[in-house]
Design a protein around this motif. Sequence first.
Motif, PDB file in Angstrom:
ATOM      1  N   UNK A  77      24.659  96.512  29.951  1.00 51.89           N
ATOM      2  CA  UNK A  77      23.306  96.071  29.634  1.00 51.89           C
ATOM      3  C   UNK A  77      23.324  94.708  28.947  1.00 51.89           C
ATOM      4  N   UNK A  78      22.211  93.992  29.093  1.00 48.41           N
ATOM      5  CA  UNK A  78      22.051  92.692  28.448  1.00 48.41           C
ATOM      6  C   UNK A  78      21.076  92.854  27.296  1.00 48.41           C
ATOM      7  N   UNK A  79      21.421  92.314  26.133  1.00 53.07           N
ATOM      8  CA  UNK A  79      20.537  92.434  24.982  1.00 53.07           C
ATOM      9  C   UNK A  79      19.667  91.190  24.867  1.00 53.07           C
ATOM     10  N   UNK A  80      18.361  91.372  25.039  1.00 49.98           N
ATOM     11  CA  UNK A  80      17.394  90.287  24.923  1.00 49.98           C
ATOM     12  C   UNK A  80      16.528  90.530  23.704  1.00 49.98           C
ATOM     13  N   UNK A  81      16.643  89.672  22.706  1.00 52.92           N
ATOM     14  CA  UNK A  81      15.835  89.800  21.482  1.00 52.92           C
ATOM     15  C   UNK A  81      15.955  91.206  20.895  1.00 52.92           C
ATOM     16  N   UNK A  82      17.193  91.702  20.781  1.00 56.27           N
ATOM     17  CA  UNK A  82      17.502  92.989  20.160  1.00 56.27           C
ATOM     18  C   UNK A  82      17.117  94.195  21.012  1.00 56.27           C
ATOM     19  N   UNK A  83      16.605  93.962  22.231  1.00 57.19           N
ATOM     20  CA  UNK A  83      16.258  95.071  23.120  1.00 57.19           C
ATOM     21  C   UNK A  83      17.168  95.030  24.343  1.00 57.19           C
ATOM     22  N   UNK A  84      17.670  96.184  24.742  1.00 52.91           N
ATOM     23  CA  UNK A  84      18.619  96.248  25.846  1.00 52.91           C
ATOM     24  C   UNK A  84      17.904  96.346  27.194  1.00 52.91           C
ATOM     25  N   UNK A  85      18.352  95.521  28.135  1.00 52.12           N
ATOM     26  CA  UNK A  85      17.819  95.523  29.493  1.00 52.12           C
ATOM     27  C   UNK A  85      18.981  95.764  30.453  1.00 52.12           C
ATOM     28  N   UNK A  86      18.896  96.779  31.338  1.00 50.78           N
ATOM     29  CA  UNK A  86      19.987  97.037  32.282  1.00 50.78           C
ATOM     30  C   UNK A  86      20.266  95.835  33.177  1.00 50.78           C
ATOM     31  N   UNK A  87      21.550  95.641  33.509  1.00 47.53           N
ATOM     32  CA  UNK A  87      21.922  94.525  34.372  1.00 47.53           C
ATOM     33  C   UNK A  87      21.176  94.575  35.704  1.00 47.53           C
ATOM     34  N   UNK A  88      21.063  95.768  36.276  1.00 38.88           N
ATOM     35  CA  UNK A  88      20.397  95.916  37.575  1.00 38.88           C
ATOM     36  C   UNK A  88      18.950  95.473  37.503  1.00 38.88           C
ATOM     37  N   UNK A  89      18.266  95.852  36.413  1.00 40.67           N
ATOM     38  CA  UNK A  89      16.860  95.473  36.247  1.00 40.67           C
ATOM     39  C   UNK A  89      16.733  93.963  36.087  1.00 40.67           C
ATOM     40  N   UNK A  90      17.623  93.385  35.283  1.00 42.05           N
ATOM     41  CA  UNK A  90      17.566  91.938  35.059  1.00 42.05           C
ATOM     42  C   UNK A  90      17.823  91.171  36.354  1.00 42.05           C
ATOM     43  N   UNK A  91      18.831  91.588  37.113  1.00 42.69           N
ATOM     44  CA  UNK A  91      19.146  90.914  38.374  1.00 42.69           C
ATOM     45  C   UNK A  91      18.010  91.071  39.376  1.00 42.69           C
ATOM     46  N   UNK A  92      17.474  92.291  39.485  1.00 36.75           N
ATOM     47  CA  UNK A  92      16.364  92.532  40.402  1.00 36.75           C
ATOM     48  C   UNK A  92      15.153  91.689  40.005  1.00 36.75           C
ATOM     49  N   UNK A  93      14.893  91.584  38.701  1.00 38.51           N
ATOM     50  CA  UNK A  93      13.760  90.789  38.225  1.00 38.51           C
ATOM     51  C   UNK A  93      13.926  89.308  38.519  1.00 38.51           C
ATOM     52  N   UNK A  94      15.139  88.800  38.338  1.00 39.47           N
ATOM     53  CA  UNK A  94      15.398  87.378  38.624  1.00 39.47           C
ATOM     54  C   UNK A  94      15.205  87.076  40.112  1.00 39.47           C
ATOM     55  N   UNK A  95      15.686  87.975  40.969  1.00 43.60           N
ATOM     56  CA  UNK A  95      15.491  87.779  42.411  1.00 43.60           C
ATOM     57  C   UNK A  95      14.013  87.864  42.754  1.00 43.60           C
ATOM     58  N   UNK A  96      13.295  88.801  42.122  1.00 47.55           N
ATOM     59  CA  UNK A  96      11.849  88.906  42.338  1.00 47.55           C
ATOM     60  C   UNK A  96      11.137  87.610  41.969  1.00 47.55           C
ATOM     61  N   UNK A  97      11.541  86.997  40.856  1.00 51.48           N
ATOM     62  CA  UNK A  97      10.936  85.722  40.438  1.00 51.48           C
ATOM     63  C   UNK A  97      11.128  84.664  41.522  1.00 51.48           C
TER      64      UNK A  97
END
Length: 461
Positions: free
Chosen positions: A1-21
């Motif tokens: 997971x990636x920690x963004x501003x103290x909150x954890x975001x799964x790698x899969x979600x982050x990658x999917x979101x970046x591709x969506x952008x």
Amino acid sequence: MVRLFKHYVPHAVLLLGLIDCGLLLLSANLAWSLRATQIGMDPGLLADRLAMLAGFTFVVMAAMISVGVYGSDALRSFRFAAARLLVAVSLGLIALALLDFVLPGHTFWRSTLLYAMGLSILFLMLNRVVVGGILGASAFRRRVLVLGAGVRAGRLKALSEDPGSGLSIVGYVDMNEGRPLIAEAVARSAISDLSAFVANLGASEVVLALEERRNALPLKDLLRIKTAGVHVNDFSSFMERETGRVDLDTLNPSWLIFSDGFSAGRAVSSAAKRLFDIGASSLLLALSFPVVALFALLVKLDSRGPALFRQTRVGLYGQPFTILKLRSMRIDAEAGGAKWAEKDDPRVTRVGRLIRKIRVDELPQVWTVLTGKMSFVGPRPEVPTFVDDLEDRLPFYAERHMVKPGITGWAQINYPYGASIEDARRKLEYDLYYAKNYTPFLDLLILLQTLRVVIWPEGSR
């Protein structure tokens, strides 16, 4: 997971979101070029419309987060994801069309938005089929080795077997000589070099899941594993990261004291939060006054008693305050004292059932936000009777009062409405996570996802 501003975001979600952008930017640009070609106009330079493309992407992405496109259900079910995507893109396009009406000439034409909507849905669906399928494969899951073979290891096993989990447990090591609960666990005595064993399994993380840590920590093994470049985590921190809540079953005061969180450096964030509360509550009060007035009249016509319901609740630092809501129950609903709400509660009136379903009964609380007793985001305030009882039954319950209570919160968007001690315990775990990891980023995430709870009511009573 990636920690963004103290909150954890799964790698899969982050990658999917970046591709969506990227796909949303592409959709918007293709829509503009297509519409310009149709009317015989030069599309112009890409740089000249970057601001509009970014605005389109930002609004649609906000709508996607709001309706739960990146939730675990949407990640593992294409049909579920497709339904949420259609709602999200539609809401985003409606918002952009209204913006075009208010600021004509500064945004996309509404005819261009129709093309952008079709292309966005097509590309985002394809992304779910292709990239979503790849991310769901075990090859993209984190490989975890569990040190322990007892109850805690069993909980980790159940967590890894969830279809939406981002981890794969590659092995269990029984650190004691007793009978393990995990049948496939390998005895520590059968492993000559634990660090080499971890490397051979290709584990990227080791989780310490011992039932009794006193005088049992394998410090020498953990040091070698850590210096070999493998992340080592304790059970409580791992569960917090993976579930988005603080696990009360294994929580102890020392972990709360020494773990990251409850930062004293959030004074600026708190000031920003208060400024947002004042501005947003003032605007919302002005806009929602006709709605509140209409439903207040309906409440009066439907049943005997006042339109507004006043009740004492417990707020910041345990201080009592008065909450305002549209009355949704009969006036004798608490004749015998405060009670948990029930499913299909007979005390709820006809109009009360409606206003609870669409959450209109919560709107008068905005006044409490403006006066500073509450915030838009925070733990749900409870009545003093419930608080006294829950503080006796649940450990660390008083710590949830270290942040201002809110209309919506991390527990409200992650756990359905509950009316029992066990429900209160689970919601406390989410409230402690919020109190421990509060940032404006988490507040924004909660506010966006509150729309999902409003559109798809999950257990409102």
